[in-house]
Design an enzyme around this catalytic site. Structure first.
Site, mmCIF file in Angstrom:
data_model
loop_
_atom_site.group_PDB
_atom_site.id
_atom_site.type_symbol
_atom_site.label_atom_id
_atom_site.label_comp_id
_atom_site.label_asym_id
_atom_site.label_seq_id
_atom_site.Cartn_x
_atom_site.Cartn_y
_atom_site.Cartn_z
ATOM 1 C CB SER A 175 -0.778 -0.198 1.281
ATOM 2 O OG SER A 175 -1.482 1.537 1.250
ATOM 3 C CE1 TYR A 188 5.591 15.680 14.537
ATOM 4 C CE2 TYR A 188 5.751 13.794 16.402
ATOM 5 C CZ TYR A 188 5.925 15.068 16.012
ATOM 6 O OH TYR A 188 5.032 15.803 16.775
#
Length: 188
Positions: A175, A188
């Site tokens: 995916s 992040y």
């Protein structure tokens, strides 16, 4: 290395590029003949919902024999019922693809009781939407167990028979969302 090699390399590259574009253009108008999957034994992991369910339904429409695996009993049974309504022969198994021994055990049962899998669709997968520091250790381990290791174990379970039979296909579903989440976790 003489000065002509870069020029020859460039010409070879341009010839290959031109051929590839022409081939792609022709294939737009002359599609390749689709392989029939009627009667093929297709095993789909993660078949209880989402892409796995949709894949199972497409194979059912094409009259494949199906073996469906999912950790969710209700989901895999619902998918099996839908596929049976489409006329497919279906066997549903509750399998936790994060557990190697469960995969190997279910694979042996399939081989002994149903037959040789000729198409394996490695679809089972999990993602965690949290960033890296918010994701718990066990969630990271589970992602690796299902998204990577399970594909290895199922392939090891069914590839030798495919090789002996000189036929078979292995499809691994990945995916872009998983890639995005992983990139986000790292960035992040």
């Amino acid at each position: 290395r003489n000065a002509m090699n870069p020029l020859l390399d460039l010409l070879l590259f341009l010839a290959t590029l031109t051929y590839s574009y022409l081939e792609a253009f022709v294939k737009l108008f002359v599609p390749a003949k689709r392989k029939s999957v009627t009667g093929e034994l297709v095993l789909i992991t993660g078949a209880g919902h989402g892409v796995g369910r949709a894949t199972a339904l497409e194979f059912a429409k094409r009259q494949s024999r199906l073996v469906l695996w999912d950790i969710n009993k209700h989901g895999v049974e619902d998918t099996a019922a839908e596929c049976e309504r489409l006329g497919a022969t279906v066997q549903a198994f509750v399998v936790d693809c994060s557990k190697r021994e469960e995969i190997y055990s279910a694979a042996e049962k399939v081989k002994k009781e149903i037959g040789d899998v000729s198409i394996l669709v490695n679809n089972a997968g999990v993602i965690t939407a949290a960033d890296l520091l918010s994701t718990q250790d066990h969630q990271i381990e589970r992602m690796f167990e299902v998204n990577i290791l399970a594909h290895m174990w199922t392939t090891r379970a069914f590839l030798p028979t495919m090789m002996n039979n000189n036929r078979g296909h292995i499809v691994t579903v990945a995916s872009a969302a998983g890639h995005f989440v992983t990139s986000f976790m790292v960035a992040y």
